[in-house]
Design a protein around this motif. Sequence first.
Motif, PDB file in Angstrom:
ATOM      1  N   HIS A 179       0.648  -1.068   0.015  1.00  0.00           N
ATOM      2  CA  HIS A 179      -0.122  -0.221  -0.041  1.00  0.00           C
ATOM      3  C   HIS A 179       0.879   1.319  -0.054  1.00  0.00           C
ATOM      4  CE1 HIS A 179       0.866   0.892   4.445  1.00  0.00           C
ATOM      5  NE2 HIS A 179       0.558  -0.350   4.429  1.00  0.00           N
ATOM      6  N   GLU A 180       0.252   2.331  -0.133  1.00  0.00           N
ATOM      7  CA  GLU A 180       1.064   3.569  -0.429  1.00  0.00           C
ATOM      8  C   GLU A 180       1.201   4.448   0.976  1.00  0.00           C
ATOM      9  OE1 GLU A 180      -1.370   6.717  -2.477  1.00  0.00           O
ATOM     10  OE2 GLU A 180      -3.137   5.844  -1.496  1.00  0.00           O
ATOM     11  N   PHE A 185       3.142  10.114   4.654  1.00  0.00           N
ATOM     12  CA  PHE A 185       1.805  10.015   4.093  1.00  0.00           C
ATOM     13  C   PHE A 185       0.746  10.052   5.395  1.00  0.00           C
ATOM     14  CE2 PHE A 185      -2.147   8.542   2.491  1.00  0.00           C
ATOM     15  CZ  PHE A 185      -2.281   8.853   1.122  1.00  0.00           C
ATOM     16  N   ALA A 186       0.652   9.461   6.261  1.00  0.00           N
ATOM     17  CA  ALA A 186      -0.200   9.344   7.521  1.00  0.00           C
ATOM     18  C   ALA A 186       0.022  10.819   8.267  1.00  0.00           C
ATOM     19  CB  ALA A 186       0.066   8.140   8.291  1.00  0.00           C
ATOM     20  N   PHE A 187       1.242  11.103   8.306  1.00  0.00           N
ATOM     21  CA  PHE A 187       1.457  12.542   8.909  1.00  0.00           C
ATOM     22  C   PHE A 187       0.771  13.700   8.300  1.00  0.00           C
ATOM     23  CE2 PHE A 187       4.486  16.116   9.504  1.00  0.00           C
ATOM     24  CZ  PHE A 187       4.499  16.162  11.019  1.00  0.00           C
ATOM     25  N   LEU A 201      -6.757   4.433   5.645  1.00  0.00           N
ATOM     26  CA  LEU A 201      -7.198   3.039   5.894  1.00  0.00           C
ATOM     27  C   LEU A 201      -6.740   2.178   5.108  1.00  0.00           C
ATOM     28  CD1 LEU A 201      -9.309   2.372   7.957  1.00  0.00           C
ATOM     29  CD2 LEU A 201     -11.209   2.127   6.512  1.00  0.00           C
ATOM     30  N   ALA A 202      -5.898   2.130   4.136  1.00  0.00           N
ATOM     31  CA  ALA A 202      -5.446   1.136   3.236  1.00  0.00           C
ATOM     32  C   ALA A 202      -4.283   0.297   4.139  1.00  0.00           C
ATOM     33  CB  ALA A 202      -4.895   1.539   2.020  1.00  0.00           C
ATOM     34  N   THR A 216     -10.672   5.406   9.949  1.00  0.00           N
ATOM     35  CA  THR A 216     -12.138   4.819   9.680  1.00  0.00           C
ATOM     36  C   THR A 216     -13.088   5.986   9.917  1.00  0.00           C
ATOM     37  OG1 THR A 216     -11.650   2.818  10.891  1.00  0.00           O
ATOM     38  CG2 THR A 216     -13.799   3.068  11.084  1.00  0.00           C
ATOM     39  N   ALA A 217     -12.862   6.821  10.615  1.00  0.00           N
ATOM     40  CA  ALA A 217     -14.029   7.883  10.771  1.00  0.00           C
ATOM     41  C   ALA A 217     -13.853   8.829   9.573  1.00  0.00           C
ATOM     42  CB  ALA A 217     -13.800   8.787  12.068  1.00  0.00           C
ATOM     43  N   TRP A 218     -12.565   8.947   8.875  1.00  0.00           N
ATOM     44  CA  TRP A 218     -12.340   9.936   7.804  1.00  0.00           C
ATOM     45  C   TRP A 218     -12.999   9.235   6.624  1.00  0.00           C
ATOM     46  CZ3 TRP A 218      -6.440  10.106   9.045  1.00  0.00           C
ATOM     47  CH2 TRP A 218      -6.115  10.895  10.018  1.00  0.00           C
ATOM     48  N   ALA A 219     -12.807   7.666   6.387  1.00  0.00           N
ATOM     49  CA  ALA A 219     -13.406   7.032   5.204  1.00  0.00           C
ATOM     50  C   ALA A 219     -15.137   7.005   5.438  1.00  0.00           C
ATOM     51  CB  ALA A 219     -12.912   5.519   5.462  1.00  0.00           C
TER      52      ALA A 219
END
Length: 222
Positions: A179-180, A185-187, A201-202, A216-219
């Motif tokens: 995954h990317e 990226f998460a930061f 979430l990936a 999860t909430a963002w998705a």
Amino acid sequence: MSPILLTVNAGKSAAVARTDAPSGLTGIDKRPVDGEVAVSAPGPRGVGGSGLAGDSIADLRHHGGDDQAVYTYAREDLDHWAAELGHPLENGVFGENLTTEGIDVNDTRVGERWRVGDELLLEATSPRIPCATFADWIGERRWVKRFAEAARPGAYFRVLRPGTIRAGDRIEVVHRPTHEVSVAFAFRAQLGERSLRPRVLAAGPALHSELYRNATAWAENA
């Protein structure tokens, strides 16, 4: 250059003028340790502190625990900041437990696994998010904003298999997800790049548990 562990860093809690901890203490002052250091899973957030024997975590509400057992920062990134700030930065000065060389820590994928030395197995969980304690410790104006804009956060790891480590140990990437979602990226997603948020979430359950809930909430709200 093969990735290596330059130093293992630990510290004791001490009082500072400004900290997020109600106790007024922080363990951010990490110094290189001579000889072998045992590393193991410390226990859940709020109970467990650092994964390194002899290392102190003062604010168990926001730091330490299994998902943030070990904080890692690259010597190359310290050199970047040393050039920008105009003075040397010693290993451990960012509060990192492991100072590395020869590996892009910020490009580490969440869920990536490192073997350090002969035994220790770590799994990346999340980036470091700058706080008031960090800003006060570094003592530079607009430090939180500057650190955020640079997107060089370093990585937190959980301990999958305990072991002892020492300066000079080899670091081997034994698993790298496809995954990317790197820690950088998460930061960026956490600090406001909303278009990235559903994609975090990936990384799946390897994410730090709090970041997993956020993702999860963002998705769900995308």
